[in-house]
Design a protein around this motif. Structure first.
Motif, PDB file in Angstrom:
ATOM      1  N   GLY A  23       0.792  -1.233   0.000  1.00 19.72           N
ATOM      2  CA  GLY A  23       0.000   0.000   0.000  1.00 19.72           C
ATOM      3  C   GLY A  23       0.815   1.269   0.000  1.00 19.72           C
ATOM      4  N   TYR A  24       2.141   1.158   0.141  1.00 19.86           N
ATOM      5  CA  TYR A  24       2.980   2.343   0.168  1.00 19.86           C
ATOM      6  C   TYR A  24       3.636   2.558  -1.201  1.00 19.86           C
ATOM      7  CZ  TYR A  24       2.536   2.211   5.218  1.00 19.86           C
ATOM      8  OH  TYR A  24       2.036   2.212   6.474  1.00 19.86           O
ATOM      9  N   ASP A  25       3.734   3.839  -1.576  1.00 17.96           N
ATOM     10  CA  ASP A  25       4.505   4.151  -2.769  1.00 17.96           C
ATOM     11  C   ASP A  25       6.002   4.081  -2.460  1.00 17.96           C
ATOM     12  OD1 ASP A  25       2.356   4.778  -4.628  1.00 17.96           O
ATOM     13  OD2 ASP A  25       1.918   6.443  -3.281  1.00 17.96           O
ATOM     14  N   ALA A  26       6.353   4.420  -1.235  1.00 16.24           N
ATOM     15  CA  ALA A  26       7.758   4.336  -0.788  1.00 16.24           C
ATOM     16  C   ALA A  26       7.784   4.439   0.723  1.00 16.24           C
ATOM     17  CB  ALA A  26       8.573   5.480  -1.399  1.00 16.24           C
ATOM     18  N   ILE A  27       8.904   4.036   1.292  1.00 16.07           N
ATOM     19  CA  ILE A  27       9.105   4.215   2.740  1.00 16.07           C
ATOM     20  C   ILE A  27      10.309   5.124   2.917  1.00 16.07           C
ATOM     21  CG2 ILE A  27       9.761   3.091   4.899  1.00 16.07           C
ATOM     22  CD1 ILE A  27       7.919   0.840   4.206  1.00 16.07           C
ATOM     23  N   VAL A  28      10.123   6.195   3.669  1.00 12.85           N
ATOM     24  CA  VAL A  28      11.214   7.121   3.912  1.00 12.85           C
ATOM     25  C   VAL A  28      11.878   6.745   5.235  1.00 12.85           C
ATOM     26  CG1 VAL A  28       9.693   8.859   4.986  1.00 12.85           C
ATOM     27  CG2 VAL A  28      11.853   9.585   3.989  1.00 12.85           C
ATOM     28  N   LYS A  39      -0.003  11.468  -8.804  1.00 10.90           N
ATOM     29  CA  LYS A  39      -0.004  10.077  -9.258  1.00 10.90           C
ATOM     30  C   LYS A  39      -0.964   9.924 -10.451  1.00 10.90           C
ATOM     31  CE  LYS A  39      -0.214   6.632  -6.279  1.00 10.90           C
ATOM     32  NZ  LYS A  39      -0.513   5.889  -5.040  1.00 10.90           N
ATOM     33  N   PRO A  84      -3.579  10.339  -3.656  1.00  9.88           N
ATOM     34  CA  PRO A  84      -2.401  10.950  -3.010  1.00  9.88           C
ATOM     35  C   PRO A  84      -1.216   9.973  -3.001  1.00  9.88           C
ATOM     36  CG  PRO A  84      -4.343  11.030  -1.584  1.00  9.88           C
ATOM     37  CD  PRO A  84      -4.682  10.131  -2.717  1.00  9.88           C
ATOM     38  N   TRP A  85      -0.029  10.530  -2.917  1.00 12.15           N
ATOM     39  CA  TRP A  85       1.149   9.696  -2.658  1.00 12.15           C
ATOM     40  C   TRP A  85       1.013   9.136  -1.247  1.00 12.15           C
ATOM     41  CZ3 TRP A  85       4.094   8.740  -6.717  1.00 12.15           C
ATOM     42  CH2 TRP A  85       4.238   9.688  -7.721  1.00 12.15           C
ATOM     43  N   VAL A  86       1.372   7.878  -1.073  1.00 12.32           N
ATOM     44  CA  VAL A  86       1.308   7.260   0.260  1.00 12.32           C
ATOM     45  C   VAL A  86       2.731   6.846   0.646  1.00 12.32           C
ATOM     46  CG1 VAL A  86       0.301   5.419   1.658  1.00 12.32           C
ATOM     47  CG2 VAL A  86      -1.032   6.436  -0.196  1.00 12.32           C
ATOM     48  N   ILE A  87       3.287   7.570   1.585  1.00 11.07           N
ATOM     49  CA  ILE A  87       4.692   7.346   1.976  1.00 11.07           C
ATOM     50  C   ILE A  87       4.723   6.896   3.443  1.00 11.07           C
ATOM     51  CG2 ILE A  87       7.001   8.361   2.100  1.00 11.07           C
ATOM     52  CD1 ILE A  87       5.844   8.450  -0.745  1.00 11.07           C
ATOM     53  N   GLY A  88       5.338   5.739   3.681  1.00 11.13           N
ATOM     54  CA  GLY A  88       5.484   5.257   5.049  1.00 11.13           C
ATOM     55  C   GLY A  88       6.713   5.873   5.700  1.00 11.13           C
ATOM     56  N   THR A 116       2.036   6.844   8.397  1.00  9.36           N
ATOM     57  CA  THR A 116       1.826   7.047   6.964  1.00  9.36           C
ATOM     58  C   THR A 116       1.562   8.520   6.673  1.00  9.36           C
ATOM     59  OG1 THR A 116       0.824   4.858   6.847  1.00  9.36           O
ATOM     60  CG2 THR A 116       0.404   6.340   5.006  1.00  9.36           C
TER      61      THR A 116
END
Lengths: 118, 328
Positions: A112-117, B195, B200-204, B217
Motif C-alpha cells: 500500500g505504500y509508494d515508498a518508505i522514507v 499520481k 495521493p502519494w502514500v509514503i510510510g 503514513t
C-alpha cells in the motif's frame, strides 16, 4: 432498437469490461515474493512461503539469507556495519540493503505504500 | 446513429480495459546508497535522471579520490565549477541558519569514527578535541570561483548531496516534460506531480525499531521532498555500546538528543536533507522551536521511547499512528 436501449446496452457493456479488467488485475496479483540483486543483477526470485537458505557472494563478500515463516532476512554477513542483519525479517516495505556487499532484497507484494522514507 | 454506435462501443471497451500506465523504473547504487527511480514517461527521461545522479556523485563524493570535492579536501583549495561553488555556499548558509548544528566541515570527525569506509572505531577524547579545532564554517572561504579551506579542514556533502540530487533530478525530469515521478534516494523520497490515478502519494515513515516496516503514513498530493535522519541508520556496536553516524559538531560524538528519527517534508530537497540532520541533533524541543521560528518545512519526530510528534502543517497528512501535534 431505440436510443434508450442502445444507451443501456453500452452502459452494460462498459460495466462488464470494467469488471473483467478488475478480475483479471486481481488474478494477476503476484504471490508474496522477494527478489535478490547482487551488484545490480537479479540473481534470484523467491517464494516466501517456502523455507530455505542461500549464500550470495560478490567478490570476497558474502551474505547468508534465510527464508522462514513467510519472511526473509539476512542471517549473517561479511560486512562491518551489519545494517543488513539488523534490518531483521521482512516480507514487504523497504528493501533490505547491504551496501558494502552490493546486495539488495526487494519485495513484490503490494503493502500500500509508494515508498518508505527512512 | 447506427454508424456511430459501434465506434462508441469500441472506444468504451478500450477505455474500460485500459490499465493504469506502468512507470519506467531503475535501481542502482550511487552516493553510497540504493537509488530507486520511477518515472511515468519514456525511458530517456529515466536515464537522464540516473545520469544526473551519477554526475553529482562524481562531483560531490568525499570518498572518491577523483571527485572535485576530494581534490578540494586534499589540496585545501580548488577552482570549483559554479554549481559546486553554489552548493558550498548553500551548505554554509544553511549551516549558519541552523546555528552551526548542520556543519559541512565535520568530515575529519566522520573519518575518525570510520564511517566513510566502515572501519568503525571509537576515537579517544583527546583525538576528538584536536579534530574539533578544524570543524566550523569559519574555516571555509568561498570567492567567486574558488574555495579555500584552512589547514586540516575538509568538507563533507553527505548531509546535503542526496537532497540536492533529488532536487536536480526533478528539474531534469520537468525539463524533459515528465509530470509524475517518484525518486527514492536512500532514505530520501522525492515526489513529482500527481499520481497517474489521481490518488495521493502514500509514503510510510520507517519504524526506528523495525526499519523495514512503517510506523506511520503520510498521504499528500503534489511535489515534495521527504528526508529522514535516524539513529538506526548506519551504526555500529562496540563493547555493547551502539554508535550512529549523525555527529554533533559541538562534541564530535554521535548526537544524543532523545530522538530515534526525524522526517522533514519540504518543497526543496537540499533544504530537507540539511534540516533532517540538524533537527535530529537539536532534539524535539529545540527542533520544534526551530520550526516555529522558520515555518519553511514540516516535520515528524519520533523519540527514543517511540512517541510521535508532528508539526501542525503535516498533521492532516499523518495517519496510522497516535501522535502529538506541535502547534505554532
Amino acid at each position: 432498437m431505440t436510443n434508450q436501449r442502445w444507451i443501456l446496452l453500452i452502459c452494460a457493456f462498459a460495466l462488464l469490461c470494467s469488471g473483467a479488467t478488475l478480475l483479471l488485475h486481481d488474478a494477476a496479483a503476484p504471490a508474496k515474493t522477494a527478489c535478490i540483486y547482487s551488484d545490480g543483477i537479479k540473481v534470484m526470485e523467491l517464494e516466501l512461503g517456502n523455507d530455505a537458505q542461500y549464500r550470495i557472494t560478490w567478490k570476497e563478500h558474502w551474505n547468508q539469507i534465510r527464508v522462514e515463516d513467510g519472511k526473509i532476512r539476512v542471517a549473517a554477513a561479511s560486512c562491518q556495519s551489519q545494517d543488513c542483519v539488523n534490518h531483521g525479517s521482512a516480507n514487504c516495505g523497504a528493501p533490505i540493503v547491504c551496501l558494502p556487499n552490493r546486495l539488495v532484497i526487494t519485495f513484490s507484494s503490494d503493502d500500500g505504500y509508494d515508498a518508505i522514507v527512512g | 446513429m447506427k454508424k456511430i454506435l459501434p465506434i462508441v462501443l469500441l472506444g468504451l471497451l478500450l477505455l474500460s480495459g485500459c490499465a493504469e500506465s506502468a512507470p519506467c523504473q531503475t535501481e542502482f547504487f550511487a552516493m553510497d546508497t540504493l537509488m530507486e527511480l520511477k518515472v511515468w514517461g519514456d525511458a530517456t527521461a529515466l536515464e537522464a535522471a540516473r545520469e544526473e545522479i551519477l554526475r553529482l556523485e562524481a562531483l560531490c563524493s568525499a570518498t572518491d579520490a577523483g571527485s572535485a570535492l576530494s581534490h578540494l579536501n586534499q589540496e585545501g583549495y580548488a577552482a570549483l565549477s559554479p554549481e559546486l561553488c553554489a552548493l558550498t555556499e548553500d551548505a554554509l548558509r544553511l549551516s549558519d541558519k541552523t546555528c552551526g548544528i548542520f556543519d559541512p566541515t565535520v568530515y575529519p570527525l566522520v573519518c575518525a569514527w570510520g564511517f566513510p569506509d566502515d572501519s568503525f572505531r571509537v576515537p579517544q577524547k583527546q583525538e576528538l578535541s584536536a579534530l574539533l579545532s578544524y570543524v566550523g564554517t569559519q574555516h571555509v572561504h568561498v570567492t567567486d570561483a574558488e574555495v579555500v579551506l584552512d589547514e586540516g579542514t575538509a568538507l563533507d556533502f553527505g548531509g546535503i548531496a542526496k537532497g540536492y540530487a533529488a532536487q536536480r533530478c526533478t528539474e531534469v525530469l520537468r525539463e524533459m516534460g515528465v509530470t509524475t515521478a517518484l525518486l527514492a534516494l536512500g532514505g530520501n523520497v522525492q515526489t513529482l506531480g500527481t499520481k497517474p490515478d489521481g490518488n495521493p502519494w502514500v509514503i510510510g515513515i520507517a519504524d526506528p525499531a523495525a526499519p523495514s516496516q512503517a510506523i506511520a503514513t503520510l498521504s499528500f498530493t503534489g511535489s515534495r521532498a521527504l528526508v529522514t535522519s535516524g539513529s538506526y541508520q548506519r551504526c555500529f556496536v562496540q563493547d555493547g555500546q551502539r554508535y550512529h553516524h549523525i555527529l554533533d559538531p559541538k562534541t564530535g560524538r554521535p548526537a544524543e538528543s532523545g530522538l530515534a528519527s526525524v522526517t522533514v517534508l519540504c518543497d526543496n530537497g537540499t533544504v530537507a536533507d540539511v534540516y533532517s540532520t540538524a533537527l535530529f541533533v537539536m532534539g524535539l524541543e529545540d527542533g520544534a522551536e526551530f520550526w516555529r521560528q522558520w515555518r519553511d518545512f514540516e516535520a515528524v519526530f519520533i523519540t527514543e521511547d517511540g512517541s510521535i510528534y508532528a508539526t501542525s502543517g503535516c498533521a492532516q497528512w499523518l495517519s496510522g499512528c497516535e501522535f502529538t501535534e506541535i502547534r505554532p
